[in-house]
Write an enzyme that holds these catalytic residues in place. Structure first.
Site, PDB file in Angstrom:
ATOM      1  N   CYS A  14      -0.915  -6.206   7.875  1.00  0.00           N
ATOM      2  CA  CYS A  14      -0.781  -4.794   7.531  1.00  0.00           C
ATOM      3  C   CYS A  14      -2.133  -4.081   7.474  1.00  0.00           C
ATOM      4  CB  CYS A  14      -0.093  -4.687   6.175  1.00  0.00           C
ATOM      5  SG  CYS A  14       0.193  -2.988   5.675  1.00  0.00           S
ATOM      6  N   THR A  66       8.166   0.738   2.946  1.00  0.00           N
ATOM      7  CA  THR A  66       7.952  -0.515   2.210  1.00  0.00           C
ATOM      8  C   THR A  66       7.261  -0.283   0.868  1.00  0.00           C
ATOM      9  OG1 THR A  66       6.000  -0.773   3.582  1.00  0.00           O
ATOM     10  CG2 THR A  66       7.911  -2.089   4.171  1.00  0.00           C
ATOM     11  N   PHE A  71       2.018  -9.019   3.119  1.00  0.00           N
ATOM     12  CA  PHE A  71       1.484  -8.107   4.142  1.00  0.00           C
ATOM     13  C   PHE A  71       1.287  -8.798   5.482  1.00  0.00           C
ATOM     14  CE2 PHE A  71       0.377  -6.209   0.054  1.00  0.00           C
ATOM     15  CZ  PHE A  71       0.826  -4.909   0.237  1.00  0.00           C
TER      16      PHE A  71
HETATM   17 MN1  MNH Z   1       2.411  -2.429   6.548  1.00  0.00          MN
HETATM   18  C1  MNH Z   1       2.072  -4.315   9.404  1.00  0.00           C
HETATM   19  C2  MNH Z   1       4.044  -5.039   5.033  1.00  0.00           C
HETATM   20  C3  MNH Z   1       2.458  -0.661   3.639  1.00  0.00           C
HETATM   21  C4  MNH Z   1       1.166   0.299   8.202  1.00  0.00           C
HETATM   22  N1  MNH Z   1       2.966  -4.322   7.117  1.00  0.00           N
HETATM   23  C5  MNH Z   1       2.696  -4.926   8.329  1.00  0.00           C
HETATM   24  C6  MNH Z   1       3.179  -6.283   8.294  1.00  0.00           C
HETATM   25  C7  MNH Z   1       3.754  -6.467   7.066  1.00  0.00           C
HETATM   26  C8  MNH Z   1       3.609  -5.242   6.329  1.00  0.00           C
HETATM   27  C9  MNH Z   1       4.424  -7.738   6.571  1.00  0.00           C
HETATM   28  C10 MNH Z   1       3.100  -7.304   9.429  1.00  0.00           C
HETATM   29  C11 MNH Z   1       4.362  -7.298  10.240  1.00  0.00           C
HETATM   30  C12 MNH Z   1       4.399  -8.347  11.342  1.00  0.00           C
HETATM   31  O1  MNH Z   1       3.623  -9.300  11.335  1.00  0.00           O
HETATM   32  O2  MNH Z   1       5.254  -8.195  12.224  1.00  0.00           O
HETATM   33  N2  MNH Z   1       3.173  -2.769   4.694  1.00  0.00           N
HETATM   34  C13 MNH Z   1       3.798  -3.897   4.277  1.00  0.00           C
HETATM   35  C14 MNH Z   1       4.161  -3.738   2.872  1.00  0.00           C
HETATM   36  C15 MNH Z   1       3.703  -2.511   2.478  1.00  0.00           C
HETATM   37  C16 MNH Z   1       3.073  -1.900   3.641  1.00  0.00           C
HETATM   38  C17 MNH Z   1       4.923  -4.774   2.051  1.00  0.00           C
HETATM   39  C18 MNH Z   1       3.775  -1.822   1.152  1.00  0.00           C
HETATM   40  C19 MNH Z   1       3.952  -2.414   0.016  1.00  0.00           C
HETATM   41  N3  MNH Z   1       1.923  -0.514   6.017  1.00  0.00           N
HETATM   42  C20 MNH Z   1       1.918  -0.021   4.741  1.00  0.00           C
HETATM   43  C21 MNH Z   1       1.304   1.285   4.734  1.00  0.00           C
HETATM   44  C22 MNH Z   1       0.948   1.566   6.039  1.00  0.00           C
HETATM   45  C23 MNH Z   1       1.335   0.425   6.834  1.00  0.00           C
HETATM   46  C24 MNH Z   1       1.105   2.140   3.492  1.00  0.00           C
HETATM   47  C25 MNH Z   1       0.261   2.773   6.604  1.00  0.00           C
HETATM   48  C26 MNH Z   1      -0.301   3.737   5.904  1.00  0.00           C
HETATM   49  N4  MNH Z   1       1.789  -2.074   8.465  1.00  0.00           N
HETATM   50  C27 MNH Z   1       1.337  -0.858   8.934  1.00  0.00           C
HETATM   51  C28 MNH Z   1       0.998  -0.989  10.334  1.00  0.00           C
HETATM   52  C29 MNH Z   1       1.228  -2.331  10.685  1.00  0.00           C
HETATM   53  C30 MNH Z   1       1.724  -2.989   9.478  1.00  0.00           C
HETATM   54  C31 MNH Z   1       0.495   0.128  11.223  1.00  0.00           C
HETATM   55  C32 MNH Z   1       0.995  -2.988  12.030  1.00  0.00           C
HETATM   56  C33 MNH Z   1      -0.444  -3.485  12.086  1.00  0.00           C
HETATM   57  C34 MNH Z   1      -0.805  -4.136  13.417  1.00  0.00           C
HETATM   58  O3  MNH Z   1       0.035  -4.810  14.013  1.00  0.00           O
HETATM   59  O4  MNH Z   1      -1.949  -3.989  13.814  1.00  0.00           O
END
Ligand code: MNH
Length: 492
Positions: A428, A293, A421
């Protein structure tokens, strides 16, 4: 036309809206429905998000879709999304695309059901890996990876060649999460083709999306070949992460990065540790969620910068002013790029690269005072349309304008109107990581290059659960180095 009934075999985690929404009939739906197949007219299995965006424009802030008897409700309006952000009444729902990833990531942090004990355990053990101190520790490694990218772009600029933006951003973000989180080098910039991890990951994301486009009971039949390929992709991903873990164990530990936390860190209260099976799921989760992402977010931002030279000039002037000529901007100097950060915020408004999140009712409730939902009923927030609600973003929400994120503008908007996020306890965990990395890299690229668009390029968005600007190419041109930073305290 009679409503089709839910199939008897549902994928795990799927509950049809027919049961959970007693007044479903009041929610608009597309006018033409094909018996059994559902709302297939004008929709494609490859672009479920963009099809839903079209439907939202026609049907309004809440609507439903039906595919093969699977009925579900989508939310596109800000008032409804704000109500769904109420953590007392709603929680994350693991459904559709996310549920399809459980084959790959099981009860890893992203795909865990709320009630699974490994969610809280992994959350508590891994959250300190995203603290301010931890982030400051990643900064130098992020810079080193960014230098690999600029080395590659310098060669392209020298030869007058265009660069493959999503391909290069994926190399950058994969190397960044692999090195900072796992002490691992995938050698992405030395390869002419994507690392097998990336190819297998794209395969599984694509398959998880396609699973939604066939009737669940027939999936094993209709997707037999694809299913076999998916099993092979999952096997490949497992082998790659098992190797990452094996190397770390052989080294006898790293420097306290995410992998060390996964392997050795006991829960502060219970003393419990992640099981080896769960470690594997977390490594896969973080290697994928930690780069795909962010790669898309950087790619869309570069697309918008190339089309809006006024915005690019302003952002570049900020970088020159704040960073001066310092070869390696420090950790603190990244957050000072306020306008560059707004460029990123605005890109994620128009194209949030994780384009939906699902919410379920914790108990019987009424959504926004209008739509009764039974306990467990769920809906998806269609983030790109939430981010285009004219009641919040004004009459021209398609216009790219980073000033929508200056402080007074942000203060003037109601809460819960901007959700790239996600929301609540399951939002996130990597948000600060992604924003720091992406702001740093945009700053470095703006300072070093003019970004010339390819005149023939029209934005086409590919979907594989995540969004990416397909085929985006830019022509970087080296610009002269800025003057060294003036001595003494600066105006910032
Ligand atoms: Mn990320 C959850 C968007 C970068 C690790 N992330 C989410 C969710 C979104 C999201 C939206 C919630 C999804 C849901 O409700 O089902 N994340 C992004 C975006 C970027 C992003 C748009 C970059 C731009 N994410 C990252 C990065 C990491 C990461 C960098 C790790 C290094 N994300 C996660 C993890 C979750 C998450 C792990 C789940 C968290 C949880 O449920 O506790």
């Amino acid at each position: 036309m009679a409503e089709t009934t839910a199939p008897t075999v549902l994928p795990r985690g799927f509950r049809g809206a027919q049961e959970g929404w007693p007044e479903l009939h009041r929610i608009p739906r597309p006018p033409y429905r094909v018996p059994l197949a559902g709302d297939v007219i004008g929709s494609s299995k490859d672009t479920p998000v963009q099809d839903s965006m079209r439907l939202a424009r026609r049907l309004g802030p809440i609507f439903r879709r039906n595919a093969f008897g699977k009925e579900f409700v989508l939310v596109a309006g800000a008032d409804l999304a704000a109500d769904l952000a109420d953590e007392a009444r709603f929680a994350k729902h693991v459904g559709l695309g996310v549920a399809n990833l459980r084959q790959l990531a099981g009860d890893g942090l992203f795909t865990a059901y709320n009630h699974e004990p490994n969610w809280q355990l992994a959350h508590d053990v891994l959250a300190p890996g995203f603290s301010r101190e931890a982030m400051a520790g990643y900064h130098t490694m992020m810079l080193a990876v960014a230098e690999r990218l600029t080395g590659h772009w310098d060669r392209a600029a020298g030869a007058g060649r265009a660069v493959d933006v999503p391909g290069d951003m994926t190399k950058l973000t994969l190397e960044t999460i692999a090195r900072t989180g796992f002490g691992h080098d995938f050698g992405s910039f030395e390869r002419s083709r994507p690392h097998p991890f990336v190819t297998a990951m794209i395969g599984t994301l694509d398959y998880a999306q396609r699973l939604n486009a066939v009737p669940a009971p027939l999936a094993p039949l209709l997707l037999r070949r694809a299913g076999r390929r998916n099993a092979a992709d999952i096997g490949r991903l497992h082998r790659i992460v098992d190797e990452v873990v094996r190397i770390r164990r052989a080294d006898g530990g790293g420097e306290g990065d995410l992998l060390d936390r996964m392997l050795d860190t006991a829960h502060p209260d219970s003393g419990e540790r992640l099981s080896p099976e769960n470690v594997r799921r977390q490594v896969i989760t973080f290697l994928i969620a930690g780069h795909e992402t962010t790669s898309g977010a950087l790619s869309f931002a570069l697309h918008f910068l190339s089309l809006n030279p006024g915005v690019a000039d302003r952002a570049r002037a900020e970088v020159d002013r704040v960073w001066g000529g310092s070869a390696a901007p420090g950790y603190e100097q990244v957050a000072k790029l306020r306008y560059v950060r707004r460029v990123l915020d605005e890109s994620l408004r128009l194209w949030p690269t994780a384009p939906a999140y699902a919410r379920e009712a914790r108990a019987d409730t009424v959504l926004a005072g209008e739509h009764p939902m039974r306990r467990g009923a769920w809906t998806m927030v269609l983030t790109p349309m939430l981010h285009r609600d004219p009641a919040v973003w004004g009459p021209d929400p398609e216009r790219f304008d980073p000033d929508r994120f200056d402080a007074p503008a942000v203060r003037s908007r109601p809460p819960h109107t901007y959700k790239p996020f996600g929301t609540g306890a399951r939002a996130c965990i990597g948000r600060q990581f992604a924003l720091h990395e992406a702001t740093l890299v945009l700053g470095l690229l703006l300072r070093r290059y003019e970004l010339r668009p390819d005149p023939g390029y029209r934005l086409r968005v590919t979907e594989r659960l995540t969004l990416m600007p397909e085929g985006l190419r830019l022509r970087p041109e080296r610009r002269p180095a800025p003057a060294p930073a003036p001595a003494g305290p600066s105006a910032d």
